[in-house]
Design an enzyme around this catalytic site. Structure first.
Site, PDB file in Angstrom:
ATOM      1  CG  ASN A 233      -3.007  -0.591 -12.469  1.00 47.27           C
ATOM      2  OD1 ASN A 233      -2.851  -0.777 -11.259  1.00 47.27           O
ATOM      3  ND2 ASN A 233      -2.325  -1.280 -13.379  1.00 47.27           N
TER       4      ASN A 233
ATOM      5  CE  LYS B 153     -11.251 -15.227 -11.492  1.00 47.02           C
ATOM      6  NZ  LYS B 153     -10.461 -15.758 -12.599  1.00 47.02           N
TER       7      LYS B 153
ATOM      8  CG  HIS C  21       2.474  -1.871 -15.275  1.00 42.46           C
ATOM      9  ND1 HIS C  21       2.153  -3.133 -14.806  1.00 42.46           N
ATOM     10  CD2 HIS C  21       3.506  -2.026 -16.128  1.00 42.46           C
ATOM     11  CE1 HIS C  21       2.972  -4.005 -15.368  1.00 42.46           C
ATOM     12  NE2 HIS C  21       3.802  -3.373 -16.180  1.00 42.46           N
TER      13      HIS C  21
ATOM     14  CG  MET D 222      -1.488  -8.442  -6.182  1.00 36.66           C
ATOM     15  SD  MET D 222      -0.338  -7.616  -7.294  1.00 36.66           S
ATOM     16  CE  MET D 222       0.533  -9.043  -7.919  1.00 36.66           C
ATOM     17  NE  ARG D 223      -8.574 -10.839  -5.846  1.00 38.42           N
ATOM     18  CZ  ARG D 223      -8.754 -12.145  -5.788  1.00 38.42           C
ATOM     19  NH1 ARG D 223      -9.442 -12.756  -6.717  1.00 38.42           N
ATOM     20  NH2 ARG D 223      -8.278 -12.846  -4.783  1.00 38.42           N
TER      21      ARG D 223
ATOM     22  N   GLY E 174       0.783  -1.246   0.000  1.00 34.68           N
ATOM     23  CA  GLY E 174       0.000   0.000   0.000  1.00 34.68           C
ATOM     24  C   GLY E 174       0.806   1.283   0.000  1.00 34.68           C
ATOM     25  CB  SER E 175       4.313   2.228  -0.712  1.00 35.35           C
ATOM     26  OG  SER E 175       4.540   1.825  -2.039  1.00 35.35           O
ATOM     27  CG  ASN E 176       2.069   3.334  -5.700  1.00 34.95           C
ATOM     28  OD1 ASN E 176       2.533   4.361  -6.194  1.00 34.95           O
ATOM     29  ND2 ASN E 176       2.643   2.152  -5.855  1.00 34.95           N
TER      30      ASN E 176
HETATM   31  C1  GRF Z   1       3.744  -1.198  -7.347  1.00 33.32           C
HETATM   32  O1  GRF Z   1       5.011  -1.480  -7.864  1.00 33.32           O
HETATM   33  C2  GRF Z   1       2.752  -0.954  -8.450  1.00 33.32           C
HETATM   34  O2  GRF Z   1       3.311  -0.362  -9.582  1.00 33.32           O
HETATM   35  C3  GRF Z   1       2.284  -2.344  -8.781  1.00 33.32           C
HETATM   36  O3  GRF Z   1       2.247  -3.019  -7.557  1.00 33.32           O
HETATM   37  C4  GRF Z   1       3.156  -2.401  -6.638  1.00 33.32           C
HETATM   38  C5  GRF Z   1       2.346  -2.022  -5.439  1.00 33.32           C
HETATM   39  O4  GRF Z   1       3.117  -1.472  -4.408  1.00 33.32           O
HETATM   40  N1  GRF Z   1       1.018  -2.306  -9.458  1.00 33.32           N
HETATM   41  P1  GRF Z   1       2.391  -0.781  -3.192  1.00 33.32           P
HETATM   42  O5  GRF Z   1       1.423  -1.816  -2.624  1.00 33.32           O
HETATM   43  O6  GRF Z   1       1.666   0.431  -3.683  1.00 33.32           O
HETATM   44  O7  GRF Z   1       3.470  -0.452  -2.210  1.00 33.32           O
END
Ligand code: GRF
Length: 218
Positions: free
Chosen positions: A107, A65, A109, A90-91, A12-14
């Site tokens: 999203n 789903k 990436h 992750m889905r 969850g850092s983003n």
């Molecule tokens: C990040 O590298 C993002 O680009 C990818 O998954 C990772 C998630 O990291 N989709 P975080 O959970 O946000 O720390």
């Protein structure tokens, strides 16, 4: 004010980077709800610390789903959400959520799309031997990392990079461009036209889009 819903599976850092930008007033929006598909996602802990509503929704409790994503759409709709962020979720997002939020699901990436989509974008880039990689914020469509690109940041790849060292360098950029993309959306400056996202007005923080070059040790 724009309400944001977030989907995460892990660290969850983003999510944190966006939450901090909202809290600091850089993004005029409110994070209304975080949903995770894993019970021990650290993102849940971050939400609790930030005083944000969050819960785990078990995919195994749903018949399909589509049913899972229909429930997520209902939860976000009930909160008045206008933008959904995938933050390490992750889905593959299914139609019921995309239909409820047309061009309103973003999203991030960890590669320069359309290169290296799918899992392990950083490992793929380091393994391929490209000299530049980076990260991409895009709107989500039904494909795997195929939706219209909003912002990208370029990051140099060193010959001795490992997946971890490259991931770390890319992550720094992710934490800059994801809040920036959300800010542009919140200001109503993003327009999807075919495969293109047109950004109205000047893109501030353009200097954040290229990481400073790394000095090579010889
Ligand atoms: C990040 O590298 C993002 O680009 C990818 O998954 C990772 C998630 O990291 N989709 P975080 O959970 O946000 O720390």
């Amino acid at each position: 004010m724009l309400k944001i819903g977030v989907l995460a599976s892990g660290r969850g850092s983003n999510f944190q980077a966006v939450a901090d930008a909202v809290k600091g007033g850089r993004i005029k929006a409110e994070i209304a709800l975080l949903i995770t598909d894993r019970p021990y996602a650290y993102a849940l802990e971050r939400a609790r610390e930030a005083g944000l509503e969050a819960f785990y929704l078990d995919p195994a409790d749903f018949r399909s789903k589509d049913a899972y994503f229909r429930k997520i759409a209902e939860e976000f709709t009930a909160k008045g959400v206008g933008l959904v962020l995938l933050a390490g979720f992750m889905r593959i997002v299914r139609k019921p959520l995309l239909d409820a939020f047309p061009w309103r699901v973003m999203n991030i990436h960890p590669a320069l799309l359309p290169s290296f989509p799918g899992l392990h974008g950083q490992r793929q880039a380091a393994g391929y031997g490209v000299k530049i990689s980076g990260c991409t914020v895009h709107f989500v469509d039904e494909g795997m990392d195929t939706g219209p690109v909003i912002i990208q940041a370029a990051v140099p790849v060193r010959h001795d990079d490992t997946e971890d060292s490259l991931s770390e360098r890319i992550l720094e950029c992710e934490h800059k461009i994801y809040p920036e993309a959300v800010k542009l959306f919140a200001e109503g400056r993003l327009e999807v036209s075919g495969k293109q996202v047109i950004v109205r007005g000047p893109v501030r923080n353009a200097d954040a889009l290229i990481n400073p070059p790394i000095e090579e040790k010889r």
